[in-house]
Design a protein around this motif. Structure first.
Motif, PDB file in Angstrom:
ATOM      1  N   MET A 127       0.836  -1.193   0.000  1.00  0.00           N
ATOM      2  CA  MET A 127       0.000   0.000   0.000  1.00  0.00           C
ATOM      3  C   MET A 127       0.879   1.254   0.000  1.00  0.00           C
ATOM      4  SD  MET A 127      -2.952  -1.531   0.162  1.00  0.00           S
ATOM      5  CE  MET A 127      -4.034  -0.119   0.422  1.00  0.00           C
ATOM      6  N   TYR A 128       0.379   2.314  -0.637  1.00  0.00           N
ATOM      7  CA  TYR A 128       1.095   3.589  -0.620  1.00  0.00           C
ATOM      8  C   TYR A 128       0.127   4.719  -0.917  1.00  0.00           C
ATOM      9  CZ  TYR A 128       4.671   7.139  -1.586  1.00  0.00           C
ATOM     10  OH  TYR A 128       5.449   8.275  -1.566  1.00  0.00           O
ATOM     11  N   GLN A 129       0.107   5.704  -0.025  1.00  0.00           N
ATOM     12  CA  GLN A 129      -0.765   6.866  -0.142  1.00  0.00           C
ATOM     13  C   GLN A 129      -2.226   6.453  -0.312  1.00  0.00           C
ATOM     14  OE1 GLN A 129       1.096   9.122  -3.333  1.00  0.00           O
ATOM     15  NE2 GLN A 129       2.495  10.128  -1.889  1.00  0.00           N
ATOM     16  N   GLY A 130      -2.598   5.433   0.463  1.00  0.00           N
ATOM     17  CA  GLY A 130      -3.980   4.984   0.494  1.00  0.00           C
ATOM     18  C   GLY A 130      -4.403   4.120  -0.666  1.00  0.00           C
ATOM     19  N   GLU A 131      -3.478   3.761  -1.535  1.00  0.00           N
ATOM     20  CA  GLU A 131      -3.816   2.964  -2.702  1.00  0.00           C
ATOM     21  C   GLU A 131      -3.085   1.627  -2.710  1.00  0.00           C
ATOM     22  OE1 GLU A 131      -3.152   5.109  -6.278  1.00  0.00           O
ATOM     23  OE2 GLU A 131      -4.539   6.738  -5.776  1.00  0.00           O
ATOM     24  N   GLU A 146       9.336   4.384   1.074  1.00  0.00           N
ATOM     25  CA  GLU A 146      10.035   4.501   2.357  1.00  0.00           C
ATOM     26  C   GLU A 146       9.088   4.259   3.535  1.00  0.00           C
ATOM     27  OE1 GLU A 146      12.194   8.259   2.107  1.00  0.00           O
ATOM     28  OE2 GLU A 146      13.822   7.235   1.075  1.00  0.00           O
ATOM     29  N   GLU A 147       9.206   5.055   4.603  1.00  0.00           N
ATOM     30  CA  GLU A 147       8.420   4.790   5.821  1.00  0.00           C
ATOM     31  C   GLU A 147       6.917   4.851   5.550  1.00  0.00           C
ATOM     32  OE1 GLU A 147      12.382   6.323   7.365  1.00  0.00           O
ATOM     33  OE2 GLU A 147      10.979   6.962   5.805  1.00  0.00           O
ATOM     34  N   GLN A 148       6.507   5.796   4.708  1.00  0.00           N
ATOM     35  CA  GLN A 148       5.082   5.966   4.439  1.00  0.00           C
ATOM     36  C   GLN A 148       4.459   4.680   3.897  1.00  0.00           C
ATOM     37  OE1 GLN A 148       3.564   9.193   4.865  1.00  0.00           O
ATOM     38  NE2 GLN A 148       1.630   8.099   4.699  1.00  0.00           N
ATOM     39  N   ALA A 149       5.071   4.105   2.866  1.00  0.00           N
ATOM     40  CA  ALA A 149       4.534   2.889   2.261  1.00  0.00           C
ATOM     41  C   ALA A 149       4.640   1.700   3.209  1.00  0.00           C
ATOM     42  CB  ALA A 149       5.265   2.587   0.949  1.00  0.00           C
ATOM     43  N   THR A 150       5.743   1.613   3.952  1.00  0.00           N
ATOM     44  CA  THR A 150       5.916   0.486   4.873  1.00  0.00           C
ATOM     45  C   THR A 150       4.886   0.529   5.989  1.00  0.00           C
ATOM     46  OG1 THR A 150       8.299   0.514   4.407  1.00  0.00           O
ATOM     47  CG2 THR A 150       7.573  -0.740   6.324  1.00  0.00           C
ATOM     48  N   ILE A 151       4.643   1.696   6.539  1.00  0.00           N
ATOM     49  CA  ILE A 151       3.639   1.837   7.601  1.00  0.00           C
ATOM     50  C   ILE A 151       2.260   1.453   7.088  1.00  0.00           C
ATOM     51  CG2 ILE A 151       2.372   3.556   8.965  1.00  0.00           C
ATOM     52  CD1 ILE A 151       5.091   4.954   9.417  1.00  0.00           C
ATOM     53  N   GLU A 152       1.867   1.974   5.932  1.00  0.00           N
ATOM     54  CA  GLU A 152       0.548   1.661   5.381  1.00  0.00           C
ATOM     55  C   GLU A 152       0.410   0.168   5.085  1.00  0.00           C
ATOM     56  OE1 GLU A 152      -0.828   4.163   2.202  1.00  0.00           O
ATOM     57  OE2 GLU A 152       0.203   5.922   3.021  1.00  0.00           O
TER      58      GLU A 152
END
Length: 351
Positions: A127-131, A146-152
Motif C-alpha cells: 500500500m502507498y498513499q492509500g492505494e 520509504e516509511e510511508q509505504a511500509t507503515i501503510e
C-alpha cells in the motif's frame, strides 16, 4: 507456482513465549539507536543530555499521515514500527529495503510490551498513499515509498494503527554494539556469514555463549543459514534485549557518549525527544513484562522467487492480541491463560 509446507516445529502456537524481563527504562528495548534515552536516569550530565537531545531532534522526520496521531505515549498504549534498513553506502544496493520489521505496543499503565517480527519475505498487498499497488514481499514497500509505504502496508496486513516509527540502518547497529563493548549472546550453531559490506564468509561464529562485536551480532541477526526467516525475526528480538541489558549494565557515561555519536545520521523517527524521555521515565516507575509473538507460516515459489505466506488465521490471532492491547478489541476465549493457537493450514497463496 510450487509450494513447500512448513510448521514451527518447536511449538504450534503463534504466541511463542511470554518473557518477563526487569528493566529500568522501557525505551531501550524499543529502538536500538535510542538507547541514549537511558540518560533520562542521568540528567545530571547536562552536556551529554543536551547532545542526546540535539541528536534526536536532528533525526526527527515527520510523515504526511492522512490521520493525525492522537495518543499520549506517556499515558496511553502506543504502537511503534521499527524498520532496519539493509542498504549502506558501502553495500550500495541501489534501493533500500527493510531487512527487519518489528511492530510493538507499549502500555505505560500496565507496564507491558508486546512485540512481533514480520518476516521480510512476507507476501502481502503493498500500500502507498492509500492505494493498493501490487502484491509483493513486504520489504519492497520501503523501496516504493520509504516509511510511508511500509507503515501503510503493515497497517493493512495486521489491521492495527501505527502511531510512531523509527528507522535505522545497520551502521548504527554495528557502531552502538561496539560502543557498548559488545553484547552477550548464545550462538545456536557454528556458521559463516557475509560482513556488513556484503563480502561473503568474512564472519565465522562458533556455537556457544559468547561476547559478540557489532559485525558478529549483525551476522547472527541476518543469517538465514541456521533456521528460517521467521526464526530470524525471533533472533533479532533477542539481540535487542541483549543490547538493552548491556546498555543498562555498562555504567560508563563515556560509553553513552559513543552511543550518541553512533546514532548520528543513522536514524529517522517521528518521536520527539520529550516523548522518548517521557516513555523512558515510565520505566523508572516499575518493571515491564515483554510478550513476544511469532506467526505460523508456509513458503512457496512465485516466478522463481521464494515467498513467505503467513497463515491468515495466524495473522488474525496476532492482530487480535495487539488490538486488545490497544483497546480496539474486547477480550474473548483467545485471551485465556491456557489458550494455545493452532493454524487451520488454509492459505491464500500457497497451494
Amino acid at each position: 507456482m510450487s509450494v513447500k509446507k512448513h510448521s514451527n516445529t518447536s511449538r504450534s502456537a503463534s504466541y511463542i513465549n511470554k518473557r518477563k524481563k526487569r528493566k529500568n527504562t522501557i525505551i531501550l528495548c524499543i529502538l536500538i539507536p535510542i538507547m541514549i534515552i537511558i540518560l533520562g536516569a542521568a540528567v545530571y550530565a547536562a552536556k551529554l543530555y543536551a547532545t542526546a537531545q540535539k541528536t534526536i531532534d536532528d533525526s526527527y522526520h515527520e510523515l504526511d499521515r492522512s490521520k493525525e496521531v492522537e495518543v499520549d505515549p506517556i499515558k496511553e498504549t502506543t504502537s511503534i514500527l521499527i524498520m532496519g534498513i539493509d542498504d549502506t553506502e558501502e553495500r550500495d544496493l541501489g534501493s533500500a529495503r527493510t531487512d527487519s520489521l518489528i511492530y510493538l505496543t507499549i502500555d505505560p499503565n500496565n507496564h507491558e510490551v508486546n512485540m512481533i517480527s514480520i518476516p521480510r519475505d512476507t507476501y502481502t498487498p503493498i500500500m502507498y498513499q492509500g492505494e493498493y499497488l501490487r502484491e509483493d514481499k513486504i520489504n519492497s514497500a520501503y523501496a516504493k515509498g520509504e516509511e510511508q509505504a511500509t507503515i501503510e502496508t503493515v497497517e493493512e496486513l495486521l489491521d492495527v494503527p501505527i502511531h510512531y516509527y523509527v528507522t535505522f540502518d545497520f551502521d548504527a547497529f554495528l557502531k552502538i554494539i561496539d560502543a557498548l563493548g559488545g553484547i552477550e549472546m548464545d550462538v545456536p550453531i557454528t556458521f559463516s556469514e557475509q560482513n556488513s559490506d556484503g563480502k561473503m564468509n568474512q564472519i565465522t561464529l562458533e556455537e556457544g555463549y559468547q561476547t559478540l562485536n557489532g559485525e558478529e551480532a549483525l551476522a547472527l541477526a541476518r543469517t538465514r543459514k541456521i533456521d528460517n526467516d521467521v526464526m530470524r525475526g525471533e533472533r533479532q528480538q533477542l539481540l535487542i534485549q541483549a543490547i538493552v541489558e548491556k546498555a543498562l549494565s555498562v555504567g560508563s557515561i563515556s560509553k553513552y557518549t559513543d552511543v550518541i555519536e553512533a546514532v548520528g545520521s543513522n536514524m529517522r523517527t517521528d518521536l520527539t525527544f520529550n516523548e522518548m524521555l517521557g516513555i523512558a521515565q515510565t520505566g523508572l516507575e516499575g518493571s515491564y513484562a515483554f510478550n513476544s509473538y511469532t506467526f505460523e507460516w508456509t513458503d512457496f515459489m512465485l516466478n522463481g522467487a521464494s515467498m513467505v505466506e503467513l497463515y491468515p488465521d495466524s495473522v488474525d490471532f496476532v492482530s487480535h492480541r495487539f488490538r486488545v492491547a490497544l483497546g480496539l478489541d474486547s477480550l474473548d476465549e483467545r485471551d485465556a491463560d491456557d489458550y494455545e493457537f493452532e493454524t487451520n493450514g488454509i492459505t491464500n497463496y500457497a497451494y
